[in-house]
Design an enzyme around this catalytic site. Structure first.
Site, short mmCIF file in Angstrom:
data_model
loop_
_atom_site.label_atom_id
_atom_site.label_comp_id
_atom_site.label_asym_id
_atom_site.label_seq_id
_atom_site.Cartn_x
_atom_site.Cartn_y
_atom_site.Cartn_z
N TYR A 59 0.81 -1.22 0.00
CA TYR A 59 0.00 0.00 0.00
C TYR A 59 0.85 1.27 0.00
O TYR A 59 0.34 2.36 -0.26
CB TYR A 59 -0.93 0.05 1.22
CG TYR A 59 -1.84 -1.12 1.39
CD1 TYR A 59 -2.06 -2.06 0.36
CD2 TYR A 59 -2.51 -1.33 2.60
CE1 TYR A 59 -2.91 -3.14 0.55
CE2 TYR A 59 -3.36 -2.40 2.78
CZ TYR A 59 -3.55 -3.31 1.77
OH TYR A 59 -4.38 -4.37 1.95
N HIS A 83 0.85 -11.64 2.31
CA HIS A 83 -0.22 -10.94 1.60
C HIS A 83 -0.99 -11.84 0.63
O HIS A 83 -2.16 -11.61 0.35
CB HIS A 83 0.35 -9.74 0.85
CG HIS A 83 -0.64 -8.65 0.61
ND1 HIS A 83 -0.31 -7.32 0.58
CD2 HIS A 83 -1.97 -8.69 0.40
CE1 HIS A 83 -1.40 -6.59 0.36
NE2 HIS A 83 -2.41 -7.40 0.24
#
Length: 289
Positions: free
Chosen positions: A54, A112
Site C-alpha cells: 500500500y 499478503h
C-alpha cells in the site's frame, strides 16, 4: 451474542487480542493517510490495517503517533508483498516495516498472498516465525489463503513441531480474505473457525457496488441504518473482523456507528446468499499453485 462495542476485542491463537473493527488504508494516498488514520482513531478505532504494497506504512504510523493514544492500546498490521514472497525478502520487509513505522514491534504481519510457489511461501512463513521469536512481531497470519494453501501451511507447521517442538512451526492466528454476504466463503470460514483462526474481512462494503440491493435497503430502513452499516454489522455478527476503508471523514464515523443495533437471526439468514464475484476481479484463494 455478547454485546459488542467499538472497544471489543477477540483473543487470537497467539494469545494476543485484536480489535474487532479495523480501519483499512488500502489505496489511500500516502499524502492523506496520516490525517485519515488520525481521524479514525479519534472516532474510536484502535486497529489500522496497512501493507508494504500500500506504500503508506509510515503515514499510517504517523497518524497513530499523532493521536496521542498509547502504543499498547493500538493495533497495527502490515503484510509481506506478494511479489517478494521468500525467506530473505520477508526478513528484509519485517525490518523495513519496523524502520518505516518507528515501532518497536508489529502487532500482526501477514503473508499478503500465496504467490511464489510452495518453497517461497513456506520460507516467508519461516521468516515470520523468526520475527516472533525475535520479539519483532506479536502475531502472524496469512491473507488470501484458500483451503489448499491453508492445508499446506498447517501440514508444514505440524511437521516442524514434530521435529522441533510445539510452537516452533509458528502459530497461525489470522486469515484475511474478501468477505461479505455475496462472498461468504463458508468452507474457508469453517476451516479457520474450527482451528480458532480469526477471519478478517476486507471489502466488507463490497466497494459500494451493492448499496442499492433491495434486501439491503429494506434492512437499512428496518433498523434506521445505512446499507453500509448493515453490512458491517453482519460481518461482526458472523464473528469476522471487518476492515472498512474510507477517505471521507463522515463515512469513517458512520462505519463505526454499528454498535447500537443488532441484526436478528431472520435478518442474518436473509443475507445468507453466498454467491458473488470478488470485488478485486481476481480471487487468489482459488489458485492451486
Amino acid at each position: 451474542m455478547a454485546a459488542l462495542t467499538i472497544d471489543s476485542k477477540v483473543r487470537m491463537n497467539s494469545g494476543h487480542e485484536i480489535p474487532v473493527l479495523g480501519f483499512g488504508v488500502y489505496q489511500i494516498p500516502s499524502s492523506i493517510t496520516s490525517d485519515n488514520v488520525y481521524h479514525a482513531l479519534q472516532t474510536g478505532y484502535r486497529h489500522v490495517d496497512s501493507a508494504v504494497l500500500y506504500r503508506n506504512e509510515a503515514p499510517s504510523a504517523a497518524g497513530m503517533k499523532k493521536s496521542g493514544i498509547p502504543r499498547s492500546e493500538l493495533f497495527f498490521t502490515t503484510k509481506i508483498p506478494p511479489f517478494d514472497m521468500n525467506y530473505e525478502n520477508a526478513k528484509r520487509h519485517i525490518d523495513n516495516s519496523l524502520r518505516e513505522t518507528g515501532f518497536n514491534y508489529l502487532d500482526l504481519v501477514l503473508l499478503h498472498s500465496p504467490w511464489g510457489g510452495k518453497t517461497n511461501r513456506l520460507g516467508a512463513w519461516r521468516a515470520l516465525v523468526e520475527g516472533v521469536e525475535a520479539g519483532k512481531i506479536r502475531t502472524i497470519g496469512v491473507s488470501n489463503y484458500g483451503l489448499h494453501h491453508l492445508e499446506e501451511l498447517e501440514a508444514y507447521i505440524k511437521s516442524v513441531e514434530e521435529k522441533d517442538g510445539k510452537g516452533k512451526g509458528g502459530i497461525l492466528s489470522v486469515n484475511q480474505v474478501e468477505l461479505h454476504p455475496w462472498l461468504a466463503r463458508k468452507e474457508i470460514v469453517g476451516w479457520c473457525k474450527a482451528r480458532g483462526i480469526v477471519m478478517e474481512a476486507f471489502c466488507p462494503l463490497v466497494r459500494a457496488t451493492r448499496m442499492n440491493d433491495p434486501l439491503l435497503v429494506s434492512l437499512a430502513k428496518k433498523h434506521g441504518k445505512t446499507p453500509g452499516q448493515i453490512l458491517l454489522r453482519w460481518s461482526l455478527q458472523m464473528g469476522f473482523v471487518p476492515l472498512p476503508k474510507s477517505v471521507t471523514k463522515s463515512r469513517i464515523e458512520e462505519n463505526a456507528q454499528i454498535y447500537d443495533f443488532e441484526l436478528s437471526e431472520e435478518d442474518m439468514k436473509s443475507l445468507d446468499t453466498g454467491v458473488y464475484k470478488p470485488c478485486t476481479g481476481w480471487d487468489p484463494t482459488t489458485s492451486n499453485d
